[in-house]
Design a protein around this motif. Structure first.
Motif, mmCIF file in Angstrom:
data_model
loop_
_atom_site.group_PDB
_atom_site.id
_atom_site.type_symbol
_atom_site.label_atom_id
_atom_site.label_comp_id
_atom_site.label_asym_id
_atom_site.label_seq_id
_atom_site.Cartn_x
_atom_site.Cartn_y
_atom_site.Cartn_z
ATOM 1 N N VAL A 264 0.842 -1.364 0.043
ATOM 2 C CA VAL A 264 -0.007 -0.025 0.017
ATOM 3 C C VAL A 264 0.869 1.347 -0.032
ATOM 4 O O VAL A 264 0.335 2.393 -0.548
ATOM 5 C CB VAL A 264 -1.103 -0.114 1.008
ATOM 6 N N ALA A 265 2.205 1.163 0.653
ATOM 7 C CA ALA A 265 3.021 2.410 0.311
ATOM 8 C C ALA A 265 4.420 1.754 0.416
ATOM 9 O O ALA A 265 4.803 0.706 0.894
ATOM 10 C CB ALA A 265 3.010 2.924 1.988
ATOM 11 N N PRO B 15 -8.734 -1.592 0.437
ATOM 12 C CA PRO B 15 -10.099 -1.550 0.492
ATOM 13 C C PRO B 15 -10.782 -1.602 -0.601
ATOM 14 O O PRO B 15 -10.602 -1.299 -1.819
ATOM 15 C CB PRO B 15 -10.243 -0.108 0.982
ATOM 16 N N ALA C 7 -13.844 -0.064 -0.142
ATOM 17 C CA ALA C 7 -14.654 0.926 0.013
ATOM 18 C C ALA C 7 -14.629 2.123 -1.038
ATOM 19 O O ALA C 7 -13.400 2.288 -1.922
ATOM 20 C CB ALA C 7 -14.216 1.472 1.436
ATOM 21 N N THR C 8 -15.563 2.573 -1.216
ATOM 22 C CA THR C 8 -15.855 3.946 -1.858
ATOM 23 C C THR C 8 -15.152 5.182 -1.436
ATOM 24 O O THR C 8 -15.278 5.368 -0.198
ATOM 25 C CB THR C 8 -17.225 4.383 -2.253
ATOM 26 N N PRO C 9 -14.247 5.795 -1.845
ATOM 27 C CA PRO C 9 -13.865 6.855 -1.198
ATOM 28 C C PRO C 9 -14.553 7.985 -0.989
ATOM 29 O O PRO C 9 -15.268 8.296 -1.656
ATOM 30 C CB PRO C 9 -12.393 7.119 -2.252
ATOM 31 N N ASP C 10 -13.977 8.772 0.056
ATOM 32 C CA ASP C 10 -14.632 10.069 0.413
ATOM 33 C C ASP C 10 -13.711 10.994 -0.503
ATOM 34 O O ASP C 10 -12.501 10.711 -0.641
ATOM 35 C CB ASP C 10 -14.310 10.400 1.809
ATOM 36 N N HIS C 11 -14.232 12.116 -0.916
ATOM 37 C CA HIS C 11 -13.450 13.045 -1.720
ATOM 38 C C HIS C 11 -12.822 12.403 -2.779
ATOM 39 O O HIS C 11 -11.629 12.601 -2.945
ATOM 40 C CB HIS C 11 -12.317 13.875 -0.872
ATOM 41 N N LEU D 86 2.023 4.966 -3.669
ATOM 42 C CA LEU D 86 0.921 4.622 -2.946
ATOM 43 C C LEU D 86 -0.018 3.935 -3.682
ATOM 44 O O LEU D 86 -0.396 4.254 -4.634
ATOM 45 C CB LEU D 86 0.138 5.707 -2.167
ATOM 46 N N ARG E 132 -3.924 2.587 -3.867
ATOM 47 C CA ARG E 132 -5.038 2.895 -2.963
ATOM 48 C C ARG E 132 -6.246 2.174 -3.065
ATOM 49 O O ARG E 132 -7.047 2.060 -2.276
ATOM 50 C CB ARG E 132 -5.562 4.345 -3.622
ATOM 51 N N ARG F 49 -11.527 5.146 -11.291
ATOM 52 C CA ARG F 49 -11.105 5.466 -9.785
ATOM 53 C C ARG F 49 -9.856 5.747 -9.643
ATOM 54 O O ARG F 49 -9.002 4.875 -10.250
ATOM 55 C CB ARG F 49 -11.722 4.120 -9.037
ATOM 56 N N LEU F 50 -9.390 6.568 -8.767
ATOM 57 C CA LEU F 50 -7.899 6.764 -8.428
ATOM 58 C C LEU F 50 -7.278 5.498 -7.763
ATOM 59 O O LEU F 50 -8.034 5.226 -6.746
ATOM 60 C CB LEU F 50 -7.646 7.784 -7.672
ATOM 61 N N GLN G 165 -0.855 6.488 -6.896
ATOM 62 C CA GLN G 165 -0.312 7.691 -7.049
ATOM 63 C C GLN G 165 1.210 7.642 -6.734
ATOM 64 O O GLN G 165 1.743 6.696 -5.893
ATOM 65 C CB GLN G 165 -1.032 8.732 -6.141
ATOM 66 N N SER G 166 2.124 8.549 -7.162
ATOM 67 C CA SER G 166 3.550 8.354 -6.784
ATOM 68 C C SER G 166 3.962 9.959 -6.670
ATOM 69 O O SER G 166 3.519 10.841 -7.547
ATOM 70 C CB SER G 166 4.389 7.706 -7.544
#
Lengths: 267, 267
Positions: free
Chosen positions: B56-57, B109, B111-115, B218, B220, B254-255, B258-259
């Motif tokens: 994850v990271a 996850p 889960a649907t992201p916030d923001h 990362l 996500r 969906r994002l 990221q790096s």
């Protein structure tokens, strides 16, 4: 009188690295030491072990909460090149390793940047309010962080509604920062500033500690004296994880540092 | 026929870690192996040594160019928590350590992201053009990267003027990516994608290799099957240093990764 940043990050050379005395005054509440402070201690160990004077890139993994008090920094330095050196630092407290950090040391540029990143429109520092002087505004149940005694933190009212119970849609917190001991900002200070604000989720009303898992800090230039403007912006939050970006501009409006962290979401 | 990503990242368990055979086909030109590919090999070592399935990271320091051929991955795993584990990986070729990586493993996850971070407006993949099929468009003196045979890279014409000698003011390159071997994207693949585009300075006409010094990736979310949209954006360049941000969206928009990297500017 708060202890100075200089003495809170002081190192004593020993075989294989350094010892330090982690200052309990740099907590974020509840006795938990601030991640930026710990990163600055590790950065200092790296540059003291290197022919290059500045930390330009740092990647930290936070293994567990580090206890205040005696600590050791085990330093493994790579080959020192003409331009840069890679240094690995393990910060351990009495219980064992707490933070591992990869530091790249080099000499920071004076050069004017291409594609400079301008600072955001912020409220002038004299119209901002001090976290330390408004401790009574802290969210219920939130202890006043010792950090706010060490780093003067003037919150921009435009992003500080949360301190008054007025939450925003945007996970953004912005503040002017300087050391309370009068020290002017420098590369080690910038390292500390890149993790010195409350969790951005506070802005949207999710109060609580959001422990950092990994943090990458880039120091881009030598800062001018005076206040630094620091903006933290939350990215996506999902499944218990959130990313936060920090940007730091010096008093001349130049971007001097940036960071990105992956954290657990506030509980 | 290119070797598959699966076999190019294959590991053999040995005492203290793994051995691997670094595939010369994953070069960025001139025999230099791609940093994202090396990071994916290290990520695989971390997850194979961990009870958690996903990276994850990841924070990597690139000490020097890694040679194709036999490599060892020395793995030091921290305590496996219920949520996450920190794993340190040193990738060495015949000459010695080349990349050190701190990996945090966990379970990604659903889960649907916030923001949520929406994808940029990109040209549909069928109207983009393939780096591999347009090798003759590569900047003069730039060798065709083997990477473009492994990862199908369809450049968005809106950010590909540089391939025709028409340079932009904006250091941005955007492309649709998928594995040439038919493998659907997964967390390890996303790791490779977060450093798979040409240097963003190419967009503005500064051609040449821009070696990565530190890279933080990362991951996500688990990506959906199909093309990924990848955008790389250069930040400030000054004094020989530049930062680059990558964002990766899956076929549902969906994002998913990221790096950020600090690199030396193109020579």
């Amino acid at each position: 009188m708060p202890q100075s940043f200089e003495s809170a990050t002081a190192l004593t050379p020993v075989d294989g690295g350094f010892t330090a005395e982690l200052d309990p005054g740099w907590d974020v509440g509840g006795g938990i030491l601030n991640g930026g402070y710990l990163l600055a201690v590790a950065a200092r160990a790296a540059v003291e072990a290197s022919p290059h004077a500045h930390p330009v890139a740092l990647s930290a993994s936070y293994l567990r909460v580090a206890a205040p008090g005696p600590a050791t920094l085990t330093v493994t330095a790579g080959r020192a090149g003409r331009t840069l050196q890679h240094v690995h630092v393990v910060l351990a407290d009495a219980t064992g390793p707490a933070v591992t950090v990869q530091v790249t040391t080099a000499t920071l540029p004076d050069a004017t940047p291409d594609h400079p990143v301008p600072p955001p429109a912020a409220t002038p520092v004299e119209d901002c309010f001090s976290i330390a002087e408004h401790a009574h505004l802290a969210p219920p149940g939130m202890p006043v962080p010792g950090l706010s005694q060490q780093v003067e933190t003037r919150l921009d009212p435009l992003t500080a509604g949360w301190a008054l119970g007025e939450f925003s849609d945007e996970p953004v917190i912005r503040a002017w920062l300087r050391f309370a001991d009068g020290r002017e900002p420098d590369p080690l200070g910038l390292v500390a500033f890149t993790d010195a604000l409350p969790p951005t989720s506070w802005a949207t009303g999710q109060l609580g500690w959001a422990p950092t898992v990994q943090l990458q800090t880039l120091v881009r230039a030598l800062p001018a004296p005076g206040w630094c403007l620091v903006e933290a912006r939350g990215g996506e939050a999902s499944g218990g994880w959130v990313d936060e970006d920090y940007r730091v501009w010096d008093s001349t409006g130049r971007l001097v540092a940036q960071s990105r962290q992956l954290a657990r979401t506030a509980r």
